[in-house]
Design a protein around this motif. Sequence first.
Motif, PDB file in Angstrom:
ATOM      1  N   THR A 127      -8.852 -15.971   3.431  1.00  0.00           N
ATOM      2  CA  THR A 127      -8.656 -16.370   2.238  1.00  0.00           C
ATOM      3  C   THR A 127      -7.280 -16.129   1.570  1.00  0.00           C
ATOM      4  OG1 THR A 127     -11.045 -16.067   1.943  1.00  0.00           O
ATOM      5  CG2 THR A 127      -9.790 -16.447  -0.034  1.00  0.00           C
ATOM      6  N   PHE A 128      -6.702 -17.056   1.001  1.00  0.00           N
ATOM      7  CA  PHE A 128      -5.318 -16.753   0.575  1.00  0.00           C
ATOM      8  C   PHE A 128      -5.284 -17.276  -1.080  1.00  0.00           C
ATOM      9  CE2 PHE A 128      -4.851 -18.032   4.958  1.00  0.00           C
ATOM     10  CZ  PHE A 128      -4.188 -16.927   5.373  1.00  0.00           C
ATOM     11  N   VAL A 129      -4.634 -16.547  -1.905  1.00  0.00           N
ATOM     12  CA  VAL A 129      -4.207 -16.818  -3.184  1.00  0.00           C
ATOM     13  C   VAL A 129      -3.091 -17.279  -3.464  1.00  0.00           C
ATOM     14  CG1 VAL A 129      -3.998 -15.866  -5.507  1.00  0.00           C
ATOM     15  CG2 VAL A 129      -5.880 -15.047  -4.043  1.00  0.00           C
ATOM     16  N   LEU A 130      -2.734 -18.390  -3.841  1.00  0.00           N
ATOM     17  CA  LEU A 130      -1.332 -18.854  -4.288  1.00  0.00           C
ATOM     18  C   LEU A 130      -1.146 -18.810  -5.786  1.00  0.00           C
ATOM     19  CD1 LEU A 130      -1.389 -22.186  -1.970  1.00  0.00           C
ATOM     20  CD2 LEU A 130      -0.646 -20.011  -1.513  1.00  0.00           C
ATOM     21  N   PHE A 131       0.121 -18.131  -6.092  1.00  0.00           N
ATOM     22  CA  PHE A 131       0.347 -17.764  -7.507  1.00  0.00           C
ATOM     23  C   PHE A 131       1.245 -18.955  -7.736  1.00  0.00           C
ATOM     24  CE2 PHE A 131      -1.142 -13.891  -6.333  1.00  0.00           C
ATOM     25  CZ  PHE A 131      -2.129 -13.524  -7.564  1.00  0.00           C
ATOM     26  N   VAL A 132       1.099 -19.772  -8.833  1.00  0.00           N
ATOM     27  CA  VAL A 132       1.787 -21.121  -9.156  1.00  0.00           C
ATOM     28  C   VAL A 132       1.838 -21.198 -10.748  1.00  0.00           C
ATOM     29  CG1 VAL A 132       0.613 -22.221  -7.161  1.00  0.00           C
ATOM     30  CG2 VAL A 132      -0.316 -22.428  -9.626  1.00  0.00           C
ATOM     31  N   ASN A 133       2.770 -22.135 -11.080  1.00  0.00           N
ATOM     32  CA  ASN A 133       3.056 -22.215 -12.554  1.00  0.00           C
ATOM     33  C   ASN A 133       1.969 -23.054 -13.344  1.00  0.00           C
ATOM     34  OD1 ASN A 133       3.739 -24.628 -11.252  1.00  0.00           O
ATOM     35  ND2 ASN A 133       5.400 -25.059 -12.651  1.00  0.00           N
ATOM     36  N   ASN A 134       1.410 -23.916 -12.633  1.00  0.00           N
ATOM     37  CA  ASN A 134       0.301 -24.791 -12.993  1.00  0.00           C
ATOM     38  C   ASN A 134      -0.781 -25.057 -12.288  1.00  0.00           C
ATOM     39  OD1 ASN A 134      -1.124 -26.746 -14.291  1.00  0.00           O
ATOM     40  ND2 ASN A 134       0.456 -27.454 -15.754  1.00  0.00           N
ATOM     41  N   SER A 135      -1.817 -24.811 -12.251  1.00  0.00           N
ATOM     42  CA  SER A 135      -3.004 -24.904 -11.061  1.00  0.00           C
ATOM     43  C   SER A 135      -3.159 -26.479 -11.045  1.00  0.00           C
ATOM     44  CB  SER A 135      -4.227 -24.163 -11.340  1.00  0.00           C
ATOM     45  OG  SER A 135      -4.734 -24.201 -12.679  1.00  0.00           O
ATOM     46  N   GLU A 136      -3.137 -27.281 -12.088  1.00  0.00           N
ATOM     47  CA  GLU A 136      -3.527 -28.607 -12.081  1.00  0.00           C
ATOM     48  C   GLU A 136      -2.789 -29.397 -11.396  1.00  0.00           C
ATOM     49  OE1 GLU A 136      -4.097 -30.211 -16.179  1.00  0.00           O
ATOM     50  OE2 GLU A 136      -5.497 -28.695 -16.806  1.00  0.00           O
ATOM     51  N   ARG A 186      -7.711 -20.956  15.096  1.00  0.00           N
ATOM     52  CA  ARG A 186      -8.725 -21.615  15.685  1.00  0.00           C
ATOM     53  C   ARG A 186      -9.957 -21.475  15.458  1.00  0.00           C
ATOM     54  NH1 ARG A 186      -7.137 -21.526  21.823  1.00  0.00           N
ATOM     55  NH2 ARG A 186      -9.286 -22.370  22.186  1.00  0.00           N
ATOM     56  N   GLY A 187     -11.027 -22.305  15.212  1.00  0.00           N
ATOM     57  CA  GLY A 187     -12.170 -22.001  14.971  1.00  0.00           C
ATOM     58  C   GLY A 187     -12.915 -21.681  13.744  1.00  0.00           C
ATOM     59  N   THR A 188     -11.836 -21.419  12.692  1.00  0.00           N
ATOM     60  CA  THR A 188     -12.437 -20.815  11.497  1.00  0.00           C
ATOM     61  C   THR A 188     -11.652 -21.400  10.260  1.00  0.00           C
ATOM     62  OG1 THR A 188     -12.118 -18.835  10.017  1.00  0.00           O
ATOM     63  CG2 THR A 188     -10.285 -19.279  11.422  1.00  0.00           C
ATOM     64  N   PRO A 189     -12.581 -21.801   9.316  1.00  0.00           N
ATOM     65  CA  PRO A 189     -12.095 -22.225   8.146  1.00  0.00           C
ATOM     66  C   PRO A 189     -11.088 -21.339   7.286  1.00  0.00           C
ATOM     67  CG  PRO A 189     -14.244 -21.739   7.641  1.00  0.00           C
ATOM     68  CD  PRO A 189     -13.941 -21.476   9.131  1.00  0.00           C
ATOM     69  N   ILE A 190     -10.246 -22.003   6.451  1.00  0.00           N
ATOM     70  CA  ILE A 190      -9.182 -21.059   5.930  1.00  0.00           C
ATOM     71  C   ILE A 190      -9.685 -21.458   4.242  1.00  0.00           C
ATOM     72  CG2 ILE A 190      -6.987 -20.855   4.968  1.00  0.00           C
ATOM     73  CD1 ILE A 190      -5.819 -21.587   7.645  1.00  0.00           C
ATOM     74  N   LYS A 191      -9.609 -20.778   3.412  1.00  0.00           N
ATOM     75  CA  LYS A 191     -10.026 -21.090   1.988  1.00  0.00           C
ATOM     76  C   LYS A 191      -8.724 -20.588   0.990  1.00  0.00           C
ATOM     77  CE  LYS A 191     -14.704 -20.941   1.680  1.00  0.00           C
ATOM     78  NZ  LYS A 191     -16.044 -20.697   1.267  1.00  0.00           N
ATOM     79  N   PHE A 192      -8.465 -21.272   0.095  1.00  0.00           N
ATOM     80  CA  PHE A 192      -7.334 -21.195  -0.976  1.00  0.00           C
ATOM     81  C   PHE A 192      -7.822 -21.025  -2.382  1.00  0.00           C
ATOM     82  CE2 PHE A 192      -5.198 -22.996   2.733  1.00  0.00           C
ATOM     83  CZ  PHE A 192      -3.912 -22.537   2.646  1.00  0.00           C
ATOM     84  N   ILE A 193      -7.355 -20.001  -2.851  1.00  0.00           N
ATOM     85  CA  ILE A 193      -7.536 -19.852  -4.308  1.00  0.00           C
ATOM     86  C   ILE A 193      -6.256 -19.968  -5.028  1.00  0.00           C
ATOM     87  CG2 ILE A 193      -8.438 -18.103  -6.213  1.00  0.00           C
ATOM     88  CD1 ILE A 193      -9.787 -16.723  -3.782  1.00  0.00           C
ATOM     89  N   ILE A 194      -6.374 -20.939  -5.979  1.00  0.00           N
ATOM     90  CA  ILE A 194      -4.993 -21.128  -7.005  1.00  0.00           C
ATOM     91  C   ILE A 194      -4.988 -20.398  -8.042  1.00  0.00           C
ATOM     92  CG2 ILE A 194      -3.479 -22.951  -8.022  1.00  0.00           C
ATOM     93  CD1 ILE A 194      -4.043 -23.279  -4.705  1.00  0.00           C
ATOM     94  N   ARG A 195      -3.826 -19.737  -8.312  1.00  0.00           N
ATOM     95  CA  ARG A 195      -3.922 -18.907  -9.728  1.00  0.00           C
ATOM     96  C   ARG A 195      -2.846 -19.100 -10.257  1.00  0.00           C
ATOM     97  NH1 ARG A 195      -8.664 -17.400  -9.519  1.00  0.00           N
ATOM     98  NH2 ARG A 195      -9.328 -15.383  -8.502  1.00  0.00           N
ATOM     99  N   GLU A 196      -2.781 -19.305 -11.560  1.00  0.00           N
ATOM    100  CA  GLU A 196      -1.540 -19.081 -12.342  1.00  0.00           C
ATOM    101  C   GLU A 196      -0.801 -17.882 -12.830  1.00  0.00           C
ATOM    102  OE1 GLU A 196      -1.997 -21.576 -15.798  1.00  0.00           O
ATOM    103  OE2 GLU A 196      -2.725 -23.476 -14.899  1.00  0.00           O
ATOM    104  N   LYS A 197       0.444 -17.839 -12.893  1.00  0.00           N
ATOM    105  CA  LYS A 197       1.053 -16.596 -12.875  1.00  0.00           C
ATOM    106  C   LYS A 197       0.409 -15.751 -13.953  1.00  0.00           C
ATOM    107  CE  LYS A 197       5.400 -14.354 -11.360  1.00  0.00           C
ATOM    108  NZ  LYS A 197       6.867 -14.398 -11.240  1.00  0.00           N
ATOM    109  N   GLY A 198       0.085 -14.396 -13.866  1.00  0.00           N
ATOM    110  CA  GLY A 198      -0.250 -13.664 -14.694  1.00  0.00           C
ATOM    111  C   GLY A 198      -1.862 -13.650 -14.604  1.00  0.00           C
ATOM    112  N   GLU A 199      -2.639 -14.437 -14.097  1.00  0.00           N
ATOM    113  CA  GLU A 199      -3.788 -14.144 -13.571  1.00  0.00           C
ATOM    114  C   GLU A 199      -3.972 -13.151 -12.661  1.00  0.00           C
ATOM    115  OE1 GLU A 199      -6.836 -17.762 -13.449  1.00  0.00           O
ATOM    116  OE2 GLU A 199      -4.896 -18.870 -13.511  1.00  0.00           O
ATOM    117  N   LYS A 200      -5.192 -12.353 -12.751  1.00  0.00           N
ATOM    118  CA  LYS A 200      -5.513 -11.171 -11.425  1.00  0.00           C
ATOM    119  C   LYS A 200      -5.993 -12.127 -10.279  1.00  0.00           C
ATOM    120  CE  LYS A 200      -5.611  -7.238 -14.494  1.00  0.00           C
ATOM    121  NZ  LYS A 200      -6.058  -6.153 -15.028  1.00  0.00           N
TER     122      LYS A 200
END
Length: 441
Positions: free
Chosen positions: A395-404, A425-439
Amino acid sequence: MKPIVAVVGRPNVGKSTLFNKISGRRIAIVEDTPGITRDRIYADAEWSGREFTLVDTGGIEPASKDIILSQMRKQAQLAIDTADVILFVTNVRDGVTAADKDIAAMLQKCGKPVLLVCNKVDNPGEPPMEFYEFYNLGIGDPMMVSSIHGLGIGDLLDAALEYFPPADELSEDEDIIHIAIVGKPNAGKSSLVNRLLGEERVIVSNIAGTTRDAIDSRLVHNGKKYVLIDTAGMRKRGKIDENVEHYSVVRALGSIDRSDVCIIMIDATEGVTEQDTKIAGYVHEQGKAAVFAVNKWDLIEKETNTMKNFKDRMLEGFNFMMYADSVFISAKTGQRVNDLFEAVNIAVEENQKRISTGLLNDVINDAIAMVQPPSDKGKRLKIYYGTQVSIKPPTFVLFVNNSELAHYSYVRYLENKIRAAFGFRGTPIKFIIREKGEKAE
């Protein structure tokens, strides 16, 4: 291995209720229909600081010629063969029956410690007169219990503990891979379990829904330890007209939840069905490692590119799971069944893979340089950095300026670049989008 306690007896004496009381969970299907528990059901239990495995068996009908009942008797015999202690459950209200006598004779030959349990003694105090009949079975002193009220259970477990091997003889199992074998009814799940185990562990019949519960079986292959969870076949909810079927679907979903990896069985003779995609979708949503096993491949007439064409059709049906390997097998003949272990091991390893933040951001920055992030009304998505926060699934968190602005299609593009660089291979990957400043959670 933990000590094994098997619960045996004829149908409808309260074995499943006793099983649930001891295990503390509603695992065995309990209904007043004889023969509901068709297979062995396993649960981990604990008493006085000792852990053990409890096994519930289908009711033994010694003289029955019915195909399912006779196979249930074979299942009970397998449980007896592997048990350290056997709880022989009878119903005090019925007195000693002919079936009880037959089972007692069978147990006397097994050479294992047997505790005779007189169930349904629901009132404390002096035992009913029928209780004394049970001495005639020659199994030793009967023990009074009420599985529904919990009376006498502690004394029964104390007696069982006397026969456990010393605790220091038991090594704790580590690094066991739990495999849930899932799919629609009659895809060949039980046949695959039996093939992998090399013994007739699960009832196999072409009657849909034969495996009503999830069964756990242990095995070792090339030095690695596995637990196979053979789940009840999942059928469309609209077809679940019995309570029993309902419980089985819930149980199958629960089996996926407690697995490390799922083998999703596809019936090659039917192709990919809507039900297959729903089952695979649940596995994907739960973040489980996965392998497709295309079964009954021996029944397919082969031409040039038969396998490639089938894979192409699978990619259409499972376009959300293009990361999962497919193994074309025959559970009946054993064709390519051993290849499943390699695919399972890879999927489990990849499901637990960690990527350093530095390497991850090198890939993200290269991807951004090749294809600019999307923009809306003059405002462009900025990805400041990414980091991996967990495994199972990665699971990866991507820090962005605007999640929309982080459109699904661009996140999918980044996923493809990450997979190209690191595998997964063989596994899903999950992404969490966070705006900078969110924990990051």
